[in-house]
Design a protein around this motif. Structure first.
Motif, PDB file in Angstrom:
ATOM      1  N   CYS A 399       0.827  -1.208   0.000  1.00 58.00           N
ATOM      2  CA  CYS A 399       0.000   0.000   0.000  1.00 58.00           C
ATOM      3  C   CYS A 399       0.863   1.261   0.000  1.00 58.00           C
ATOM      4  O   CYS A 399       0.493   2.280  -0.612  1.00 58.00           O
ATOM      5  CB  CYS A 399      -0.918   0.002   1.219  1.00 58.00           C
ATOM      6  SG  CYS A 399      -2.166  -1.316   1.187  1.00 58.00           S
ATOM      7  N   PHE A 400       2.019   1.188   0.654  1.00 58.79           N
ATOM      8  CA  PHE A 400       2.930   2.322   0.643  1.00 58.79           C
ATOM      9  C   PHE A 400       3.481   2.563  -0.765  1.00 58.79           C
ATOM     10  O   PHE A 400       3.610   3.707  -1.202  1.00 58.79           O
ATOM     11  CB  PHE A 400       4.067   2.069   1.629  1.00 58.79           C
ATOM     12  CG  PHE A 400       5.116   3.132   1.637  1.00 58.79           C
ATOM     13  CD1 PHE A 400       4.873   4.363   2.252  1.00 58.79           C
ATOM     14  CD2 PHE A 400       6.344   2.931   1.032  1.00 58.79           C
ATOM     15  CE1 PHE A 400       5.840   5.375   2.248  1.00 58.79           C
ATOM     16  CE2 PHE A 400       7.312   3.921   1.019  1.00 58.79           C
ATOM     17  CZ  PHE A 400       7.058   5.147   1.624  1.00 58.79           C
ATOM     18  N   LYS A 406       1.703   9.282  -7.590  1.00 59.43           N
ATOM     19  CA  LYS A 406       0.909  10.488  -7.354  1.00 59.43           C
ATOM     20  C   LYS A 406      -0.100  10.742  -8.468  1.00 59.43           C
ATOM     21  O   LYS A 406      -1.085  11.449  -8.245  1.00 59.43           O
ATOM     22  CB  LYS A 406       1.845  11.690  -7.221  1.00 59.43           C
ATOM     23  CG  LYS A 406       2.905  11.537  -6.122  1.00 59.43           C
ATOM     24  CD  LYS A 406       2.278  11.365  -4.746  1.00 59.43           C
ATOM     25  CE  LYS A 406       3.343  11.262  -3.661  1.00 59.43           C
ATOM     26  NZ  LYS A 406       2.746  11.121  -2.308  1.00 59.43           N
ATOM     27  N   ALA A 407       0.145  10.169  -9.642  1.00 62.06           N
ATOM     28  CA  ALA A 407      -0.756  10.427 -10.779  1.00 62.06           C
ATOM     29  C   ALA A 407      -1.848   9.368 -10.895  1.00 62.06           C
ATOM     30  O   ALA A 407      -2.557   9.341 -11.918  1.00 62.06           O
ATOM     31  CB  ALA A 407       0.040  10.498 -12.081  1.00 62.06           C
ATOM     32  N   ARG A 425      -5.669   5.031   5.110  1.00 60.85           N
ATOM     33  CA  ARG A 425      -5.494   6.463   5.350  1.00 60.85           C
ATOM     34  C   ARG A 425      -4.312   7.018   4.551  1.00 60.85           C
ATOM     35  O   ARG A 425      -4.412   8.106   3.968  1.00 60.85           O
ATOM     36  CB  ARG A 425      -5.286   6.700   6.842  1.00 60.85           C
ATOM     37  CG  ARG A 425      -5.086   8.164   7.201  1.00 60.85           C
ATOM     38  CD  ARG A 425      -4.959   8.344   8.690  1.00 60.85           C
ATOM     39  NE  ARG A 425      -4.730   9.748   9.036  1.00 60.85           N
ATOM     40  CZ  ARG A 425      -4.618  10.213  10.266  1.00 60.85           C
ATOM     41  NH1 ARG A 425      -4.710   9.360  11.318  1.00 60.85           N
ATOM     42  NH2 ARG A 425      -4.421  11.505  10.498  1.00 60.85           N
ATOM     43  N   GLN A 426      -3.204   6.268   4.521  1.00 58.52           N
ATOM     44  CA  GLN A 426      -2.030   6.729   3.779  1.00 58.52           C
ATOM     45  C   GLN A 426      -2.319   6.855   2.293  1.00 58.52           C
ATOM     46  O   GLN A 426      -1.905   7.823   1.641  1.00 58.52           O
ATOM     47  CB  GLN A 426      -0.867   5.770   4.016  1.00 58.52           C
ATOM     48  CG  GLN A 426       0.437   6.228   3.404  1.00 58.52           C
ATOM     49  CD  GLN A 426       1.572   5.278   3.689  1.00 58.52           C
ATOM     50  OE1 GLN A 426       1.334   4.094   3.998  1.00 58.52           O
ATOM     51  NE2 GLN A 426       2.803   5.765   3.604  1.00 58.52           N
ATOM     52  N   SER A 430      -2.440  10.409   0.037  1.00 56.53           N
ATOM     53  CA  SER A 430      -1.400  10.593  -0.979  1.00 56.53           C
ATOM     54  C   SER A 430      -1.954  10.706  -2.395  1.00 56.53           C
ATOM     55  O   SER A 430      -1.404  11.436  -3.227  1.00 56.53           O
ATOM     56  CB  SER A 430      -0.393   9.437  -0.914  1.00 56.53           C
ATOM     57  OG  SER A 430       0.206   9.357   0.369  1.00 56.53           O
ATOM     58  N   LEU A 431      -3.006   9.987  -2.681  1.00 51.79           N
ATOM     59  CA  LEU A 431      -3.537   9.930  -4.047  1.00 51.79           C
ATOM     60  C   LEU A 431      -4.517  11.079  -4.256  1.00 51.79           C
ATOM     61  O   LEU A 431      -5.741  10.925  -4.168  1.00 51.79           O
ATOM     62  CB  LEU A 431      -4.215   8.580  -4.291  1.00 51.79           C
ATOM     63  CG  LEU A 431      -3.325   7.350  -4.071  1.00 51.79           C
ATOM     64  CD1 LEU A 431      -4.118   6.062  -4.260  1.00 51.79           C
ATOM     65  CD2 LEU A 431      -2.126   7.381  -4.996  1.00 51.79           C
ATOM     66  N   LYS A 432      -3.956  12.260  -4.553  1.00 52.97           N
ATOM     67  CA  LYS A 432      -4.776  13.455  -4.682  1.00 52.97           C
ATOM     68  C   LYS A 432      -5.551  13.495  -5.996  1.00 52.97           C
ATOM     69  O   LYS A 432      -6.572  14.178  -6.085  1.00 52.97           O
ATOM     70  CB  LYS A 432      -3.889  14.698  -4.580  1.00 52.97           C
ATOM     71  CG  LYS A 432      -3.169  14.832  -3.246  1.00 52.97           C
ATOM     72  CD  LYS A 432      -4.154  14.972  -2.085  1.00 52.97           C
ATOM     73  CE  LYS A 432      -3.426  15.198  -0.774  1.00 52.97           C
ATOM     74  NZ  LYS A 432      -4.396  15.360   0.368  1.00 52.97           N
ATOM     75  N   LYS A 433      -5.081  12.751  -7.016  1.00 57.34           N
ATOM     76  CA  LYS A 433      -5.742  12.774  -8.319  1.00 57.34           C
ATOM     77  C   LYS A 433      -6.677  11.592  -8.532  1.00 57.34           C
ATOM     78  O   LYS A 433      -7.103  11.335  -9.661  1.00 57.34           O
ATOM     79  CB  LYS A 433      -4.694  12.783  -9.432  1.00 57.34           C
ATOM     80  CG  LYS A 433      -3.843  14.038  -9.438  1.00 57.34           C
ATOM     81  CD  LYS A 433      -2.873  14.035 -10.616  1.00 57.34           C
ATOM     82  CE  LYS A 433      -2.054  15.322 -10.638  1.00 57.34           C
ATOM     83  NZ  LYS A 433      -1.100  15.339 -11.787  1.00 57.34           N
ATOM     84  N   LEU A 434      -7.004  10.898  -7.462  1.00 55.17           N
ATOM     85  CA  LEU A 434      -7.865   9.725  -7.584  1.00 55.17           C
ATOM     86  C   LEU A 434      -9.271  10.138  -7.987  1.00 55.17           C
ATOM     87  O   LEU A 434      -9.869  11.055  -7.393  1.00 55.17           O
ATOM     88  CB  LEU A 434      -7.898   8.970  -6.248  1.00 55.17           C
ATOM     89  CG  LEU A 434      -8.458   7.552  -6.296  1.00 55.17           C
ATOM     90  CD1 LEU A 434      -7.618   6.643  -7.174  1.00 55.17           C
ATOM     91  CD2 LEU A 434      -8.568   6.993  -4.875  1.00 55.17           C
TER      92      LEU A 434
END
Length: 590
Positions: A399-400, A406-407, A425-426, A430-434
């Protein structure tokens, strides 16, 4: 005999073709011997072009004539030149045989021929030198050329007679078509005597020669010069070596092929890498792997990234280290659905990464892969846009590695085991473009569901959290509505803890087009009628909630909404329906 001559003279005067006549004599005596297949006399004056054609000799339209045809004509004329001969004119079936056997004439056969003819056994056969033989062949060639010219002139005269096929000019033969050989004597057409080697070949049984005429003449010339007959070993050496240009052989090679063979130039070296890549792009992947073993340049070009833009290895078994070779090719679109990946898949450890892959679309749905191999694979990936790990086992380390992309826009974790609250949660942070997330049937804990709805990116428009039994409450739905107000698809199937309060929160989504609340038994059927007030809602799945009669009533109450049209959710899934050769709309096969 005079009647036969008179009959032949009439045929010549009328210029009509003579007809065949079968011999009616049943006695085996002199009558059978004198019976002729043709009705004309055996005099050379009756040897017209039509007779030659009936005997099997075709006239040559070109000036070049083969020596086999010359010998056949000479042999036929010699057999028909004697007026007192008792031998019948050879038929069309026997003439080719005599022409092929002219090189094997022996003293015995010569004496038997002389016995059957009026020539006595004491007649001497002149022995000619090579110069005399060549002169005779040249004379025969000139006469044959004159025959060809006469035939062409006769055909032209016939063609000028008009278009009426019944005109007399077309029914009669042209006088130029009649060929006379009265000036030819028997001695001028006598074949040369057989050599010692031909006498030896006559004693041995030989098969019918099927070589071309040019090859036979070359063999005869070699025998005249005293060359030994070719042995199997000698023939093999002759075939393996390149034939030099000769007047007696036809080398069936184009000038370009001859230049390519003799020069030894590798024309592929003159092509640029771009042209080679333009050729290699039409080859299948298996052929690319084989052509890479030809030379170093082909190996370099066959590994170019432009040739490995997509690859489908679904339903296959990958041997150890095979996955590393595939990833090193720089494949951006890779389908490994239901693939058995054997360990070890990589030579290096995740901590010592020596290269970064170009993978952007990776489908590992239902794939058999170990945790270590999956961890190493994802450690090489930093450009993933869409990832499917359906029915795979994960841990915090995997998962890490997922969160490092990031894309990433689409993530399918359906039926994944091993998800913890910290990992969820991590990834959500982290995945802002999901955009699309499928995390259904993952046996999430209450803390993991809380971390999901609290930290999920606000730009998610498709979400599937089905199968969260007794852990997804109405409060989670309210938080989700505040976090992602722009949801288009929401699947809450088999969330048994939801009540009408959750349905009221769902009605606050302004852009929701698809909603699935199947088997949410705490929501009464009358509450579903309130969903007709949602102007954006197009599809509603409520499997296992209403009877058939109640379903008909609900359809009448909500005519603009399609009910129970999709059995399975398509959120985040790489393949939908029967489209097995593409993932997320990207082709995986050439």
């Amino acid at each position: 005999m005079s009647s036969r001559k008179q009959k032949g003279a009439e045929n010549i005067e009328n210029l009509c073709p003579v007809a065949r006549k079968r011999s009616t004599s049943k006695n085996g005596g002199t009558a059978a011997t004198k019976a002729s297949i043709y009705e004309h006399t055996s005099s050379p004056s009756a040897l017209t072009l039509e007779t030659l054609e009936e005997m099997g000799f075709g006239m040559l339209d070109s000036e070049e004539s083969s020596s086999s045809a010359l010998s056949a004509i000479a042999l036929a004329v010699s057999n028909t030149s004697d007026e007192n001969s008792n031998e019948t004119t050879p038929s069309t079936t026997s003439v080719p045989r005599m022409a092929h056997q002219q090189t094997r004439l022996s003293l015995n056969s010569t004496s038997s021929t002389l016995d059957n003819s009026t020539v006595s056994n004491n007649t001497l056969i002149d022995v000619y030198t090579e110069d005399t033989q060549e002169r005779l062949l040249l004379q025969s060639a000139e006469k044959l050329h004159a025959l060809a010219q006469a035939k062409r002139t006769a055909l032209n005269n016939i063609g000028e007679g008009g278009s009426n096929s019944n005109s007399p000019s077309k029914r009669t033969r042209n006088p130029l078509a009649t060929v006379t050989c009265n000036n030819q004597n028997e001695a001028s057409l006598v074949l040369p005597p057989p050599t010692q080697m031909q006498l030896q070949q006559q004693q041995q049984p030989t098969a019918l020669g099927l070589l071309p005429s040019t090859s036979k003449q070359a063999l005869l010339l070699g025998q005249k010069k005293g060359v030994a007959p070719p042995t199997p070993l000698r023939l093999l050496q002759t075939v393996t070596t390149r034939l030099a240009p000769s007047d007696n052989f036809f080398v069936y090679r184009t000038p370009a092929m001859i230049a390519h063979i003799s020069s030894g130039i590798n024309y592929f070296d003159k092509l640029s890498d771009e042209i080679l890549l333009g050729i290699f792009k039409w080859l299948p992947k298996k052929t690319l792997l084989r052509i890479a073993t030809v030379c170093r340049r082909f190996h370099y070009c066959a590994r170019d990234e432009t040739l490995w833009t997509r690859l489908d290895l679904g339903l296959r078994t990958l041997r150890p280290l095979a996955l590393e070779q595939v990833v090193r090719r720089g494949v951006p679109v890779l389908r490994l659905a239901q693939t058995d990946i054997q360990d070890p898949a990589f030579t290096c450890e995740p901590s010592s990464i020596d290269f970064q892959s170009r993978l952007q679309y990776l489908d590992l749905s239902l794939a058999s892969i170990s945790l270590s191999s999956l961890h190493t694979l994802l450690a090489h990936c930093r450009q993933l846009k869409k990832l499917s790990l359906e029915h795979a086992d994960v841990n915090d380390e995997i998962c890490f590695e997922i969160s490092k992309n990031k894309a990433l826009e689409t993530l399918n974790l359906s039926m994944v085991g091993g998800l913890q609250a910290g990992s969820v949660r991590q990834m959500m942070e982290s995945l802002k473009k999901l955009i699309s997330l499928n995390i259904s049937w993952t046996d999430l804990s209450a803390d993991a569901v809380t971390a999901l709805v609290t930290h999920i990116p606000s730009n998610v428009i498709r979400l599937n959290v089905a199968g969260c039994r007794r852990v997804l409450s109405d409060a989670h739905v309210v938080t989700l509505q505040k976090r992602c107000p722009q949801l288009l698809e929401l699947d809450l199937s088999d969330c048994n803890s939801l009540t009408p309060t959750a349905l009221a929160a769902i009605m606050k989504f302004n852009s929701l087009e698809y909603l699935s609340v199947s088997r949410c038994y705490l929501i009464p059927a009358a509450k579903f009628i309130e969903l007709k007030n949602m102007t954006s809602l197009t599809y509603l799945d409520i499997f296992g909630m209403l009877s058939d009669a109640a379903m008909e009533v609900l359809e009448k109450q909500m005519p603009k909404i399609s009910i129970n049209k999709f059995i399975h959710s398509s959120v985040g899934r790489p393949t939908v329906g029967t489209r097995r050769t593409s993932i997320w709309g990207m082709r995986t096969r050439d």
